[in-house]
Design a protein around this motif. Structure first.
Motif, PDB file in Angstrom:
ATOM      1  N   THR A 397       0.923  -1.186  -0.087  1.00 37.23           N
ATOM      2  CA  THR A 397       0.025  -0.017   0.000  1.00 37.23           C
ATOM      3  C   THR A 397       0.686   1.530   0.096  1.00 37.23           C
ATOM      4  OG1 THR A 397      -0.314  -0.089   2.543  1.00 37.23           O
ATOM      5  CG2 THR A 397      -1.996  -1.154   1.155  1.00 37.23           C
ATOM      6  N   CYS A 398       2.093   1.364  -0.604  1.00 40.40           N
ATOM      7  CA  CYS A 398       2.828   2.473  -0.669  1.00 40.40           C
ATOM      8  C   CYS A 398       2.202   3.566  -1.320  1.00 40.40           C
ATOM      9  CB  CYS A 398       4.278   1.985  -0.964  1.00 40.40           C
ATOM     10  SG  CYS A 398       4.038   1.262  -2.869  1.00 40.40           S
ATOM     11  N   PHE A 399       1.442   3.352  -2.356  1.00 39.97           N
ATOM     12  CA  PHE A 399       0.652   4.171  -3.125  1.00 39.97           C
ATOM     13  C   PHE A 399      -0.239   5.159  -2.040  1.00 39.97           C
ATOM     14  CE2 PHE A 399      -2.199   0.728  -3.079  1.00 39.97           C
ATOM     15  CZ  PHE A 399      -3.382   1.321  -3.116  1.00 39.97           C
ATOM     16  N   LEU A 400      -0.906   4.298  -1.296  1.00 33.74           N
ATOM     17  CA  LEU A 400      -1.927   4.650  -0.204  1.00 33.74           C
ATOM     18  C   LEU A 400      -1.025   5.659   0.810  1.00 33.74           C
ATOM     19  CD1 LEU A 400      -4.681   5.358   1.279  1.00 33.74           C
ATOM     20  CD2 LEU A 400      -4.391   3.137   2.187  1.00 33.74           C
ATOM     21  N   LEU A 401      -0.207   5.177   1.245  1.00 34.12           N
ATOM     22  CA  LEU A 401       0.742   5.754   2.213  1.00 34.12           C
ATOM     23  C   LEU A 401       1.461   6.969   2.020  1.00 34.12           C
ATOM     24  CD1 LEU A 401       1.930   2.300   4.141  1.00 34.12           C
ATOM     25  CD2 LEU A 401      -0.281   3.740   4.788  1.00 34.12           C
ATOM     26  N   GLY A 402       1.813   6.942   0.633  1.00 34.39           N
ATOM     27  CA  GLY A 402       2.625   8.018   0.055  1.00 34.39           C
ATOM     28  C   GLY A 402       1.591   9.227  -0.087  1.00 34.39           C
ATOM     29  N   ARG A 455       3.161  -8.091  16.756  1.00 28.82           N
ATOM     30  CA  ARG A 455       3.466  -6.726  16.278  1.00 28.82           C
ATOM     31  C   ARG A 455       2.608  -6.604  14.898  1.00 28.82           C
ATOM     32  NH1 ARG A 455       9.818  -7.030  15.463  1.00 28.82           N
ATOM     33  NH2 ARG A 455       8.911  -8.784  14.236  1.00 28.82           N
ATOM     34  N   LEU A 456       1.802  -5.154  14.829  1.00 29.65           N
ATOM     35  CA  LEU A 456       1.071  -5.171  13.724  1.00 29.65           C
ATOM     36  C   LEU A 456       1.807  -5.629  12.448  1.00 29.65           C
ATOM     37  CD1 LEU A 456      -0.350  -1.587  14.223  1.00 29.65           C
ATOM     38  CD2 LEU A 456      -1.444  -3.678  14.197  1.00 29.65           C
ATOM     39  N   LEU A 457       1.263  -6.174  11.566  1.00 30.46           N
ATOM     40  CA  LEU A 457       1.897  -6.791  10.421  1.00 30.46           C
ATOM     41  C   LEU A 457       1.805  -5.859   9.233  1.00 30.46           C
ATOM     42  CD1 LEU A 457       3.300  -9.472   9.149  1.00 30.46           C
ATOM     43  CD2 LEU A 457       0.922 -10.122   8.569  1.00 30.46           C
ATOM     44  N   TYR A 458       0.811  -5.127   9.065  1.00 30.29           N
ATOM     45  CA  TYR A 458       0.596  -4.138   8.049  1.00 30.29           C
ATOM     46  C   TYR A 458       1.203  -2.562   8.335  1.00 30.29           C
ATOM     47  CZ  TYR A 458      -1.733  -8.071   5.852  1.00 30.29           C
ATOM     48  OH  TYR A 458      -1.920  -9.575   5.349  1.00 30.29           O
ATOM     49  N   ALA A 459       0.627  -1.424   7.945  1.00 24.63           N
ATOM     50  CA  ALA A 459       0.813  -0.337   8.180  1.00 24.63           C
ATOM     51  C   ALA A 459       0.695  -0.032   9.628  1.00 24.63           C
ATOM     52  CB  ALA A 459      -0.014   0.713   7.404  1.00 24.63           C
ATOM     53  N   LYS A 460       1.576   0.928  10.179  1.00 26.91           N
ATOM     54  CA  LYS A 460       1.698   1.361  11.393  1.00 26.91           C
ATOM     55  C   LYS A 460       2.136   2.761  11.643  1.00 26.91           C
ATOM     56  CE  LYS A 460       4.571  -2.036  11.996  1.00 26.91           C
ATOM     57  NZ  LYS A 460       4.920  -2.317  10.634  1.00 26.91           N
ATOM     58  N   GLY A 461       1.914   3.162  13.111  1.00 31.24           N
ATOM     59  CA  GLY A 461       2.327   4.673  13.222  1.00 31.24           C
ATOM     60  C   GLY A 461       3.727   4.506  13.840  1.00 31.24           C
ATOM     61  N   HIS A 462       4.648   5.749  13.613  1.00 29.59           N
ATOM     62  CA  HIS A 462       6.089   5.735  14.240  1.00 29.59           C
ATOM     63  C   HIS A 462       5.555   5.666  15.774  1.00 29.59           C
ATOM     64  CE1 HIS A 462      10.105   6.861  14.427  1.00 29.59           C
ATOM     65  NE2 HIS A 462       9.958   7.686  15.443  1.00 29.59           N
ATOM     66  N   PHE A 476      -9.577   1.622   4.043  1.00 27.45           N
ATOM     67  CA  PHE A 476      -9.497   1.943   2.500  1.00 27.45           C
ATOM     68  C   PHE A 476      -9.538   0.333   2.060  1.00 27.45           C
ATOM     69  CE2 PHE A 476      -6.871   2.279  -1.207  1.00 27.45           C
ATOM     70  CZ  PHE A 476      -7.407   3.523  -1.588  1.00 27.45           C
ATOM     71  N   CYS A 477      -8.898  -0.476   2.447  1.00 32.57           N
ATOM     72  CA  CYS A 477      -8.763  -1.908   2.023  1.00 32.57           C
ATOM     73  C   CYS A 477     -10.256  -2.453   2.112  1.00 32.57           C
ATOM     74  CB  CYS A 477      -7.905  -2.934   2.588  1.00 32.57           C
ATOM     75  SG  CYS A 477      -6.191  -2.295   2.360  1.00 32.57           S
ATOM     76  N   LYS A 478     -10.824  -2.194   2.954  1.00 37.50           N
ATOM     77  CA  LYS A 478     -12.392  -2.629   3.240  1.00 37.50           C
ATOM     78  C   LYS A 478     -13.374  -2.077   1.866  1.00 37.50           C
ATOM     79  CE  LYS A 478     -16.715  -3.052   5.854  1.00 37.50           C
ATOM     80  NZ  LYS A 478     -17.308  -2.593   7.032  1.00 37.50           N
ATOM     81  N   LEU A 479     -12.896  -0.765   1.844  1.00 36.20           N
ATOM     82  CA  LEU A 479     -13.821  -0.101   0.762  1.00 36.20           C
ATOM     83  C   LEU A 479     -13.529  -0.716  -0.487  1.00 36.20           C
ATOM     84  CD1 LEU A 479     -15.344   2.671   0.029  1.00 36.20           C
ATOM     85  CD2 LEU A 479     -13.222   3.759  -0.379  1.00 36.20           C
ATOM     86  N   HIS A 480     -12.463  -1.310  -0.819  1.00 36.41           N
ATOM     87  CA  HIS A 480     -12.184  -1.690  -2.100  1.00 36.41           C
ATOM     88  C   HIS A 480     -12.238  -3.306  -1.789  1.00 36.41           C
ATOM     89  CE1 HIS A 480     -10.389   2.259  -2.661  1.00 36.41           C
ATOM     90  NE2 HIS A 480     -10.657   1.999  -3.936  1.00 36.41           N
ATOM     91  N   THR A 481     -12.756  -4.016  -1.068  1.00 39.31           N
ATOM     92  CA  THR A 481     -13.287  -5.323  -1.056  1.00 39.31           C
ATOM     93  C   THR A 481     -12.257  -6.200  -0.129  1.00 39.31           C
ATOM     94  OG1 THR A 481     -12.370  -6.107  -2.948  1.00 39.31           O
ATOM     95  CG2 THR A 481     -14.451  -5.064  -3.179  1.00 39.31           C
ATOM     96  N   GLY A 489      -1.316   0.173  -6.318  1.00 34.70           N
ATOM     97  CA  GLY A 489      -2.137   1.068  -6.823  1.00 34.70           C
ATOM     98  C   GLY A 489      -1.482   2.254  -7.239  1.00 34.70           C
ATOM     99  N   LEU A 490      -2.399   3.444  -7.338  1.00 33.13           N
ATOM    100  CA  LEU A 490      -1.869   4.735  -8.036  1.00 33.13           C
ATOM    101  C   LEU A 490      -2.311   5.567  -6.874  1.00 33.13           C
ATOM    102  CD1 LEU A 490      -3.774   4.245 -11.604  1.00 33.13           C
ATOM    103  CD2 LEU A 490      -1.123   4.231 -11.145  1.00 33.13           C
ATOM    104  N   PRO A 491      -1.206   6.396  -6.835  1.00 35.53           N
ATOM    105  CA  PRO A 491      -1.426   7.657  -5.760  1.00 35.53           C
ATOM    106  C   PRO A 491      -2.567   8.327  -5.737  1.00 35.53           C
ATOM    107  CG  PRO A 491       0.964   7.331  -6.155  1.00 35.53           C
ATOM    108  CD  PRO A 491       0.018   6.579  -7.225  1.00 35.53           C
TER     109      PRO A 491
END
Length: 537
Positions: A397-402, A455-462, A476-481, A489-491
């Motif tokens: 999900t680098c496109f989303l996080l960026g 530990r959280l496997l996917y995105a996390k806060g610093h 966001f992932c639920k919204l896209h199923t 994806g695309l930023p």
């Protein structure tokens, strides 16, 4: 690249016909992958070579089926490198791109404003400013009340000290923190200009909008000084917005215009209080409502990008409040019935609901835990919100996080406004998105995938106690199923989904890649776009 036999070509045509769900002779990249996986003797390397040669990774929506088949079949022995897709003329396109960059680079920088966004304005000024900007009067009033309540929930009204996250009392003066419904809004109440921006989705970095706001505020104050009242300048946009929501609900539920009143009465349409009142006036004139809905289907009303935000917020708050009440009565935490990670983890993780696709990089969870099991004291926000707070996990999900980082850099309050209603105690969060131009909310629970160390496997806060990053990624992932659907994806798509509005891109031509110093207009265009408040990611 592998060679296609006549049998392969016929099989490909048949598979394309099946994949053409929209009937417009085009196919999405995910469908394209499925088509070629149905053909024999195509390895992952072959598919990657084919997609890259076709430029598929640079195409945002879909490939035209006839063009793609023609391209696959053409003889490119005499072509230096991969042949271009039919109908795409690279040199001409690059010249057009460079011309657009030059045009934007020559535009004068937008004027800066001296507008103090921290200044508080009274109700009368807020309403007149809304009238000047052509906002609906009823929704503007609800927006003012919400802004006042949010301010008093975040800042002690007695000593102006900011409350600690999830605090019950002010740590400075000891005053009890009021719940939103306990806060009274009266004629003496004030809200900041920054709150006005947040209510209508405007960014402080958008210099053109800030200039327009400054001029509109001056006009509003002039009108008030001349004795005008906002009631005489009020705009009623509630009905057009409500009709648009009814049309949307009819499409989603696959119902005819004659079912318009049932859509209103079942309360599934995302209507604001003002919008619902406007529609309920047609209770005894349902034939008129049907006529207006039919007219809106043919000639949709021209609405601002903020239209529907108020109704969506009210709808989300009602939904989440009802779920919290059910949890209180049952003495349980919320578990999402639509995205139940304990009963159907594969459906949450993978596109086909069973196993990962051939290029899936979604890491398989060791277990699922609630945020309150992962962290001792989870908080939604701790201190300020910064791009450096965002850390990617084992999910593409680098496109989303960026994109999130770019949006936070433009306005740190943007992320806070996405969380419209939530309860950490009950593990439920209502988060706002924009789907196909419509404001939409998604409700998620607080179950998250963890590794073997918990530990959280996917995105996390610093800051590990701060949980807005993983929650936004999950919603966001639920919204896209499912998670796999967002594994790449695309930023621009992410920005549009979070903020609404439209997206675009600045293609970098071969000339610029060969010599980054030319044309200079490309970098000036980026600079000018940033000065205009465009979110660049």
């Amino acid at each position: 690249m592998a060679t296609l036999s006549a049998r392969d070509v016929e099989a490909m045509k048949q598979a394309f016909m099946k994949a053409d769900h929209r009937g417009n002779k085009s196919v999405s990249l995910s469908d394209l992958t499925q088509v070629f996986q149905e053909l024999d003797d195509w390895s992952i390397e072959d598919l990657n070579d084919l997609f890259q040669a076709a430029g598929a990774t640079n195409i945002e929506n879909a490939l035209r089926i006839p063009n793609f088949i023609d391209w696959v079949m053409q003889d490119d022995d005499d072509v230096d490198g991969d042949a271009p897709m039919p109908g795409v003329y690279e040199a001409e396109q690059e010249d057009e791109d460079d011309a657009e960059h030059a045009q934007l680079s020559l535009k004068a920088a937008p004027p800066t404003t001296s507008l103090d966004l921290s200044q508080n304005i009274p109700h009368e000024e807020w309403m007149m400013l809304s009238a000047v900007l052509d906002f609906d009067a009823s929704e503007a009033n609800h927006g003012f009340e919400h802004a006042v309540r949010m301010k008093e929930m975040e800042q002690c009204p007695n000593c102006s000290n900011k409350y600690m996250p999830d605090a019950t009392f002010c740590r400075k003066c000891g005053q009890k923190r009021l719940a939103e419904e306990e806060i009274k809004v009266d004629a003496s109440s004030k809200a900041s200009l920054k709150a006005f921006l947040d209510e209508h989705g405007m960014l402080p970095s958008d210099h053109e909008s800030m200039t327009h706001l400054e001029e509109s505020l001056a006009l509003a104050r002039k009108k008030l000084a001349n004795g005008e009242r906002y009631q005489s300048n009020a705009n009623d946009q509630a009905l057009p917005t409500a009709l648009e929501q009814v049309v949307r609900s009819l499409v989603v539920q696959n119902k005819p215009p004659e079912s318009s009143w049932s859509v209103v009465s079942d309360r599934k349409a995302c209507l604001s209080k003002a919008g619902r009142l406007a529609l309920e006036s047609f209770k005894d004139r349902q034939h008129e409502l049907i006529a207006k809905v039919k007219e809106a289907q043919v000639t949709p009303p021209l609405l601002g990008s903020h239209a529907g935000r108020q109704g969506n917020r009210e709808h989300c708050k009602q939904d989440v409040a009802a779920m919290i009440e059910q949890c209180k009565k049952a003495g349980t935490k919320y578990t999402d019935p639509e995205w139940n990670v304990l009963q159907h983890p594969e459906k949450v993780l993978y596109v086909d609901g069973e196993k990962p696709g051939y290029d899936c990089t979604v890491a398989k969870p060791h277990a699922w835990k609630r945020l309150t099991e992962i962290f001792e004291n989870p908080v939604l926000f701790k201190g300020g919100v910064r791009p450096a707070d965002i850390e990617q996990g084992r999910l593409g999900t680098c496109f989303l996080l960026g994109a999130l980082g770019a949006m936070v850099a433009a306005d740190e309050d943007f992320v806070k406004s996405c969380f419209m209603e939530y309860s950490i105690e009950h593990g439920i969060y209502g988060i706002r998105f924009n789907l196909d131009g419509e404001w939409h909310h998604t409700v998620v629970d607080d179950y998250f995938p963890v590794d073997q160390y918990g530990r959280l496997l996917y995105a996390k806060g610093h800051d590990r106690d701060e949980v807005w990053v993983p929650l936004l990624e999950k919603a966001f992932c639920k919204l896209h199923t499912c998670y796999e659907m967002c594994d790449g994806g695309l930023p621009g798509e992410a920005v549009a989904t979070m903020c609404g509005g439209c997206k675009g891109k600045f293609p970098l031509s071969k000339k610029s890649r060969a010599d980054p110093s030319t044309p200079e207009s490309y970098f000036k265009a980026l600079q000018n776009a940033r000065q205009r408040g465009w979110i660049l990611s």
